[in-house]
Design a protein around this motif. Structure first.
Motif, PDB file in Angstrom:
ATOM      1  N   GLY A 205      14.019 -44.318 -33.659  1.00  0.00           N
ATOM      2  CA  GLY A 205      14.134 -42.781 -33.927  1.00  0.00           C
ATOM      3  C   GLY A 205      13.185 -41.914 -33.250  1.00  0.00           C
ATOM      4  O   GLY A 205      13.385 -40.976 -32.798  1.00  0.00           O
ATOM      5  N   GLU A 206      11.848 -42.283 -33.295  1.00  0.00           N
ATOM      6  CA  GLU A 206      10.942 -41.439 -33.110  1.00  0.00           C
ATOM      7  C   GLU A 206      10.884 -41.423 -31.250  1.00  0.00           C
ATOM      8  O   GLU A 206      10.405 -40.118 -30.847  1.00  0.00           O
ATOM      9  CB  GLU A 206       9.576 -42.057 -33.456  1.00  0.00           C
ATOM     10  CG  GLU A 206       9.286 -41.897 -35.001  1.00  0.00           C
ATOM     11  CD  GLU A 206       7.731 -42.194 -35.317  1.00  0.00           C
ATOM     12  OE1 GLU A 206       7.274 -43.275 -34.684  1.00  0.00           O
ATOM     13  OE2 GLU A 206       7.154 -41.495 -36.242  1.00  0.00           O
ATOM     14  N   LEU A 207      11.036 -42.460 -30.843  1.00  0.00           N
ATOM     15  CA  LEU A 207      11.200 -42.547 -29.247  1.00  0.00           C
ATOM     16  C   LEU A 207      12.428 -41.543 -28.828  1.00  0.00           C
ATOM     17  O   LEU A 207      12.319 -40.589 -27.860  1.00  0.00           O
ATOM     18  CB  LEU A 207      11.838 -43.739 -28.577  1.00  0.00           C
ATOM     19  CG  LEU A 207      11.686 -44.014 -27.441  1.00  0.00           C
ATOM     20  CD1 LEU A 207      10.814 -43.581 -26.382  1.00  0.00           C
ATOM     21  CD2 LEU A 207      12.516 -45.211 -26.932  1.00  0.00           C
ATOM     22  N   PHE A 208      13.659 -41.550 -29.358  1.00  0.00           N
ATOM     23  CA  PHE A 208      14.681 -40.792 -29.030  1.00  0.00           C
ATOM     24  C   PHE A 208      14.963 -39.519 -29.711  1.00  0.00           C
ATOM     25  O   PHE A 208      15.536 -38.632 -29.148  1.00  0.00           O
ATOM     26  CB  PHE A 208      16.056 -41.449 -29.312  1.00  0.00           C
ATOM     27  CG  PHE A 208      16.293 -42.490 -28.465  1.00  0.00           C
ATOM     28  CD1 PHE A 208      15.904 -42.433 -27.035  1.00  0.00           C
ATOM     29  CD2 PHE A 208      17.051 -43.977 -28.898  1.00  0.00           C
ATOM     30  CE1 PHE A 208      16.170 -43.509 -26.285  1.00  0.00           C
ATOM     31  CE2 PHE A 208      17.452 -44.710 -27.956  1.00  0.00           C
ATOM     32  CZ  PHE A 208      16.866 -44.945 -26.773  1.00  0.00           C
ATOM     33  N   GLU A 209      14.094 -39.064 -30.659  1.00  0.00           N
ATOM     34  CA  GLU A 209      14.295 -37.578 -31.203  1.00  0.00           C
ATOM     35  C   GLU A 209      13.967 -36.618 -30.133  1.00  0.00           C
ATOM     36  O   GLU A 209      14.830 -35.795 -30.105  1.00  0.00           O
ATOM     37  CB  GLU A 209      13.133 -37.424 -32.454  1.00  0.00           C
ATOM     38  CG  GLU A 209      13.425 -35.928 -32.873  1.00  0.00           C
ATOM     39  CD  GLU A 209      12.307 -35.705 -33.853  1.00  0.00           C
ATOM     40  OE1 GLU A 209      11.592 -34.638 -34.190  1.00  0.00           O
ATOM     41  OE2 GLU A 209      12.394 -36.702 -34.950  1.00  0.00           O
ATOM     42  N   PRO A 210      12.891 -36.832 -29.256  1.00  0.00           N
ATOM     43  CA  PRO A 210      12.769 -35.589 -28.112  1.00  0.00           C
ATOM     44  C   PRO A 210      13.896 -35.664 -27.237  1.00  0.00           C
ATOM     45  O   PRO A 210      14.135 -34.724 -26.615  1.00  0.00           O
ATOM     46  CB  PRO A 210      11.393 -36.394 -27.596  1.00  0.00           C
ATOM     47  CG  PRO A 210      10.742 -37.091 -28.734  1.00  0.00           C
ATOM     48  CD  PRO A 210      11.828 -37.798 -29.371  1.00  0.00           C
ATOM     49  N   ASP A 342       4.756 -49.580 -23.003  1.00  0.00           N
ATOM     50  CA  ASP A 342       3.875 -50.494 -23.454  1.00  0.00           C
ATOM     51  C   ASP A 342       2.985 -50.753 -22.148  1.00  0.00           C
ATOM     52  O   ASP A 342       1.946 -51.030 -22.217  1.00  0.00           O
ATOM     53  CB  ASP A 342       4.557 -51.699 -23.832  1.00  0.00           C
ATOM     54  CG  ASP A 342       5.412 -51.650 -25.066  1.00  0.00           C
ATOM     55  OD1 ASP A 342       5.183 -50.616 -25.725  1.00  0.00           O
ATOM     56  OD2 ASP A 342       6.278 -52.645 -25.558  1.00  0.00           O
ATOM     57  N   HIS A 343       3.476 -51.066 -20.922  1.00  0.00           N
ATOM     58  CA  HIS A 343       2.715 -51.259 -19.660  1.00  0.00           C
ATOM     59  C   HIS A 343       1.764 -50.124 -19.409  1.00  0.00           C
ATOM     60  O   HIS A 343       0.646 -50.488 -19.021  1.00  0.00           O
ATOM     61  CB  HIS A 343       3.855 -51.536 -18.556  1.00  0.00           C
ATOM     62  CG  HIS A 343       3.024 -51.781 -17.404  1.00  0.00           C
ATOM     63  ND1 HIS A 343       2.312 -53.016 -17.078  1.00  0.00           N
ATOM     64  CD2 HIS A 343       2.737 -50.999 -16.255  1.00  0.00           C
ATOM     65  CE1 HIS A 343       1.879 -52.875 -15.801  1.00  0.00           C
ATOM     66  NE2 HIS A 343       1.953 -51.813 -15.118  1.00  0.00           N
ATOM     67  N   PHE A 344       2.207 -48.893 -19.380  1.00  0.00           N
ATOM     68  CA  PHE A 344       1.384 -47.772 -18.683  1.00  0.00           C
ATOM     69  C   PHE A 344       0.679 -47.098 -20.075  1.00  0.00           C
ATOM     70  O   PHE A 344      -0.031 -46.330 -19.693  1.00  0.00           O
ATOM     71  CB  PHE A 344       2.480 -46.755 -18.253  1.00  0.00           C
ATOM     72  CG  PHE A 344       2.862 -47.204 -16.845  1.00  0.00           C
ATOM     73  CD1 PHE A 344       1.971 -47.347 -15.662  1.00  0.00           C
ATOM     74  CD2 PHE A 344       4.266 -47.607 -16.687  1.00  0.00           C
ATOM     75  CE1 PHE A 344       2.407 -47.799 -14.561  1.00  0.00           C
ATOM     76  CE2 PHE A 344       4.449 -48.003 -15.369  1.00  0.00           C
ATOM     77  CZ  PHE A 344       3.757 -48.072 -14.326  1.00  0.00           C
ATOM     78  N   GLY A 345       0.744 -47.535 -21.217  1.00  0.00           N
ATOM     79  CA  GLY A 345      -0.076 -47.162 -22.284  1.00  0.00           C
ATOM     80  C   GLY A 345       0.618 -45.746 -22.541  1.00  0.00           C
ATOM     81  O   GLY A 345      -0.511 -44.642 -23.003  1.00  0.00           O
ATOM     82  N   LEU A 346       1.715 -45.270 -22.525  1.00  0.00           N
ATOM     83  CA  LEU A 346       2.525 -44.041 -22.728  1.00  0.00           C
ATOM     84  C   LEU A 346       2.726 -43.889 -24.386  1.00  0.00           C
ATOM     85  O   LEU A 346       3.341 -44.784 -25.000  1.00  0.00           O
ATOM     86  CB  LEU A 346       3.515 -43.686 -22.019  1.00  0.00           C
ATOM     87  CG  LEU A 346       3.188 -43.919 -20.701  1.00  0.00           C
ATOM     88  CD1 LEU A 346       4.662 -43.679 -19.677  1.00  0.00           C
ATOM     89  CD2 LEU A 346       2.198 -43.038 -19.888  1.00  0.00           C
ATOM     90  N   ALA A 347       2.507 -42.904 -24.755  1.00  0.00           N
ATOM     91  CA  ALA A 347       2.872 -42.577 -26.094  1.00  0.00           C
ATOM     92  C   ALA A 347       4.060 -41.918 -26.235  1.00  0.00           C
ATOM     93  O   ALA A 347       4.544 -41.370 -25.506  1.00  0.00           O
ATOM     94  CB  ALA A 347       1.739 -41.704 -26.984  1.00  0.00           C
ATOM     95  N   VAL A 348       4.809 -42.439 -27.319  1.00  0.00           N
ATOM     96  CA  VAL A 348       6.320 -41.699 -27.397  1.00  0.00           C
ATOM     97  C   VAL A 348       6.390 -40.423 -27.584  1.00  0.00           C
ATOM     98  O   VAL A 348       7.488 -39.833 -27.240  1.00  0.00           O
ATOM     99  CB  VAL A 348       6.971 -42.471 -28.597  1.00  0.00           C
ATOM    100  CG1 VAL A 348       7.046 -43.966 -28.349  1.00  0.00           C
ATOM    101  CG2 VAL A 348       6.368 -42.032 -29.838  1.00  0.00           C
ATOM    102  N   ASP A 349       5.286 -39.720 -27.753  1.00  0.00           N
ATOM    103  CA  ASP A 349       5.267 -38.184 -27.980  1.00  0.00           C
ATOM    104  C   ASP A 349       4.733 -37.886 -26.506  1.00  0.00           C
ATOM    105  O   ASP A 349       4.093 -36.411 -26.712  1.00  0.00           O
ATOM    106  CB  ASP A 349       4.696 -37.641 -29.304  1.00  0.00           C
ATOM    107  CG  ASP A 349       3.018 -38.005 -29.348  1.00  0.00           C
ATOM    108  OD1 ASP A 349       2.706 -38.855 -28.384  1.00  0.00           O
ATOM    109  OD2 ASP A 349       2.571 -37.645 -30.327  1.00  0.00           O
TER     110      ASP A 349
END
Length: 508
Positions: A205-210, A342-349
């Motif tokens: 849900g946190e990933l897809f809210e934006p 996960d691979h690139f260390g990207l935050a979901v926000d």
């Protein structure tokens, strides 16, 4: 001076309609696709006759004709790329019907750019269309329009492209489509993170809210509604579980009416046609990779082919992920996006976001053609932010195939014609067995819910270490508790074969 044989994107176009809304026309696949192609021609801003210069047209295979024996419900043309060309009065010498796979349109950008750089083509078009929503609405009313067309002529049919995707053992045990197969991968990642079902649903849900915010602002979206992470993650009657851990709102939406087209031309032709240079978008790299079959992947949650594709595209463009101002990672489900994060260390926000359209669950999963919409959006973003870079990651099958493209208004040197690369497939597959077995250790699973009931599908290792699959016996209380509770990972199952030949497992 940009060399005449430099391939550039000169035009992009999208077309869509939503059932029941004002000006809804119930267009056929070909009519909606034709509108997208006409929009792309107009988008180029040429002063000359662009349509007459198209020498290659590739039609992306619609979902409803993506496997043997499957046909559109109301018929279709005998020559699909020819029918699309006819709608803009184009007469390409080369017509192509693509194979199945959401990576295809992105890969074709690389293939056709290579042809142009080699002097084998001057102008190529990629166009696809889906009208599943209209087809269902008409069928529900008992209407049956005739969408067949007699076009005639020859075209190159590249087949269904299903190699490496026919997971017959998983299919036989109820994992019969994308949703349960992705759910198995998703649960494998959840197991690695040590998260409960509810915790992991909230992560999705946190990933897809934006994504929903982007979709709400996109006029072509099938579901232009902002939703909170909590709303996406909470199980309700309207947001039921379709396959653990997925709620209905967080899976690709295939009921859409959407079409998109991309026009690639040589810089020389663009000059001849009077396409303004501010419309030119350069193709810095395209890479394509094929993954091992899901059942043979050493890590069921991982998709190293997609990572290799993105890394190779970045490397060839001389850029890093931080240099990409715009990103669209294929988002049929959460796991393909999570793998990149996960691979690139990207935050979901991440403030850039991971979608340019709104993503497949919200913008819509336009069959094999979704990423053409993402490329259209990428082209417009970099045109509006000159000097910026956009990355589009396109996925096909069950994370089976991946293609990445990087775009910018900054020129790309194609003199060596080495900006499109097909990567080698890994050779470290896990041995798989379809022979009867009497015990297994669970690696991952899903419970796939359908109108006819539910199947708990597991995948794991037999006593010899080979990868196997089967169904958990939910009639056994202890087994049901483990699987419905979301924690069967590492469980030892005793397995027997039922009268249908299915492998049925109970907690040992």
């Amino acid at each position: 001076m940009i060399a005449d044989n430099t391939p550039i994107i000169i035009g992009v176009g999208q077309a869509s309609e939503r059932v029941g809304e004002p000006n809804y026309e119930a267009l056929s696949y070909m009519d909606l696709g034709g509108r997208a192609l006409a929009a792309a021609i107009g988008n180029a801003g040429a002063t000359g006759d662009l349509a007459s210069e198209i020498d290659t047209l590739a039609a992306i295979r619609a979902f409803e004709m993506s496997r043997p024996g499957k046909e559109p419900p109301f018929g279709g043309p005998d020559n699909i790329p020819g029918a699309l060309a006819k709608r803009v009065n184009a007469q390409p010498a080369r017509l192509i019907l693509s194979p199945t796979g959401g990576q295809t349109n992105q890969q074709y950008v690389g293939e056709f750019a290579t042809d142009i750089a080699a002097g084998d083509s001057q102008c190529a078009v990629i166009v696809g269309s889906e009208v599943i929503s209209t087809a269902l609405a008409l069928a529900a009313k008992g209407e049956k329009p005739d969408w067949s067309e007699q076009i005639g002529g020859e075209f190159e049919d590249r087949g269904f492209g299903l190699d490496g995707m026919m997971e017959m053992q998983l299919f036989a045990h109820g994992a019969t489509g994308a949703i349960p197969l992705y759910a198995i991968a998703e649960n494998a990642r959840r197991a690695k993170l040590g998260k409960s079902l509810n915790e992991y649903r909230h992560d999705i849900g946190e990933l897809f809210e934006p994504f929903t915010k982007v979709a709400a602002a996109n006029p072509h979206s099938a579901a232009p509604v902002e939703r909170s992470a909590e709303e996406l993650a909470t199980v309700t009657d309207r947001n039921r579980i379709v396959a653990e851990p997925y709620t209905r709102m967080t899976v690709a939406r295939d009921q859409v009416n959407q079409a998109a087209a991309i026009i690639i031309a040589s810089a020389g032709l663009a000059r001849k046609l009077g396409v303004p240079e501010e419309r030119w978008v350069h193709i810095h790299s395209v890479t394509a990779a094929t993954e091992l079959m899901l059942s043979a992947r050493p890590d069921l949650s991982a998709n190293p082919a997609s990572i290799a594709s993105v890394e190779a595209a970045l490397d060839r463009s001389g850029k890093g992920i931080d240099d990409m101002q715009f990103l669209d990672f294929y988002s049929c489900f959460a796991i393909p996006v999570f793998n990149q994060c996960d691979h690139f260390g990207l935050a979901v926000d991440d403030p850039r976001g991971f979608t340019l359209t709104g993503g497949l669950p919200f913008f819509g999963g336009a069959g094999n053609n979704y990423s053409a919409h993402a490329i259209c959006e990428a082209v417009e973003r970099v045109r509006g932010n000159r000097g910026s870079y956009a990355l589009v990651g396109a996925n096909g099958g069950w994370m089976s195939k991946y293609a990445t493209g990087i775009y910018s208004t900054e020129p790309a040197d194609w003199s060596a014609n080495d900006r499109f690369e097909k990567l080698p497939m890994a050779d470290n597959g896990v041995p798989c067995s379809d022979a009867p077995f009497d015990s297994a250790t669970v690696e991952s699973y899903t419970i796939n819910y359908s109108k006819t009931g539910s199947d708990a599908v597991f995948i794991g290792r037999n006593s010899a270490g080979a990868r196997v699959c089967g169904n958990a016996d939910l009639a056994d209380e202890a087994t049901r508790t483990a699987f419905e509770g979301g924690e069967p990972f590492g469980a030892k199952l005793t397995v027997t074969q039922d009268e249908r030949g299915r492998n049925m497992g109970k907690l040992a």
